[in-house]
Design an enzyme around this catalytic site. Structure first.
Site, PDB file in Angstrom:
ATOM      1  N   HIS A  84     -61.620 -17.970 -14.118  1.00 19.45           N
ATOM      2  CA  HIS A  84     -62.474 -16.811 -13.866  1.00 19.45           C
ATOM      3  C   HIS A  84     -63.420 -17.138 -12.716  1.00 19.45           C
ATOM      4  CE1 HIS A  84     -62.158 -14.846 -18.125  1.00 19.45           C
ATOM      5  NE2 HIS A  84     -61.018 -15.436 -17.776  1.00 19.45           N
ATOM      6  N   ARG A  85     -63.845 -16.114 -12.043  1.00 18.55           N
ATOM      7  CA  ARG A  85     -64.846 -16.303 -10.993  1.00 18.55           C
ATOM      8  C   ARG A  85     -66.144 -16.809 -11.638  1.00 18.55           C
ATOM      9  NH1 ARG A  85     -66.648 -11.743  -6.471  1.00 18.55           N
ATOM     10  NH2 ARG A  85     -68.042 -13.134  -5.285  1.00 18.55           N
TER      11      ARG A  85
END
Length: 218
Positions: A84-85
């Site tokens: 995930h970012r």
């Protein structure tokens, strides 16, 4: 006979829980060396690819596994698509749910990318091991059962735990250096057959280092 047929899915037709996974249907971005096997007593070992998770071709990361590896059931390779970012306030992936949230779809450059996952040759991976993205495991290493490998493992090292930690080296630095130069996994079938006793016995390494290797096929 000089050993099992490396081109057969089941090297021993009497054991259907073990297969040479290099003979499965080829899959993009996965490379598997000869004689590497997957053992699974709970489901068909032909389902090995099910253990590779979040592996998306557009990301470009590879899973590379060397020759003569022993991989037990429960293995999970977590690839870069699981990331995930992390540079914002939240890591929640709004974009994948659409309905207007796709306006914050990250670029590939904004996502964490750990690179290829690479397993060396002659690696033994115990049951229920999870290997995280970008991990490199060196030749001859051993990963204990129920471990989560979050960082790279050196050649002929033993790791275990969650997260997996260094336990010990299998051999001295001198012997490891010798084995890495020897690269027995690249020998032809006859040479391996003629040196099986040395490869599998406690005294075999000393004999090989003392130049008693069968050199008739050099």
């Amino acid at each position: 006979m000089l050993g099992p047929n490396k081109d057969k899915l089941y090297p021993n037709e009497n054991i259907k829980t073990v297969c040479y996974i290099s003979n499965l249907t080829k899959r993009s971005n996965v490379e598997i060396g000869e004689y590497t096997y997957y053992s699974d007593n709970k489901k068909s070992p032909e389902k090995f690819y099910d253990s590779i998770e979040h592996h998306y071709e557009f990301l470009g990361d590879k899973l590379v596994i060397g020759k003569f590896c022993a991989i037990a059931e429960g293995i999970r390779f977590i690839m870069n698509g699981a990331n995930h970012r992390m540079d914002g306030i939240t890591t929640y992936p709004f974009n994948i749910f659409g309905s207007g949230w796709e306006k914050v779809t990250p670029t590939l450059e904004q996502l964490p990318f750990k690179g290829d996952t690479v397993i060396g040759n002659d690696v033994w991976i115990g049951q229920n091991v999870t290997i995280m993205p970008g991990v490199k495991i060196g030749d001859g290493a051993i990963i204990a059962s129920n471990s989560t490998v979050v960082k790279s493992v050196g050649p002929y090292e033993i790791y275990g735990g969650n997260p997996a930690k260094f336990i010990k080296k299998r051999f001295s630095d001198e012997k490891v250096e010798f084995l890495l130069k020897l690269q027995w996994w690249n020998w032809d079938e006859e040479k391996i057959f003629n040196n099986l006793e040395k490869l599998t016995s406690e005294s075999g390494l000393e004999k090989l280092m003392n130049n008693t290797l069968d050199t008739s096929l050099k």
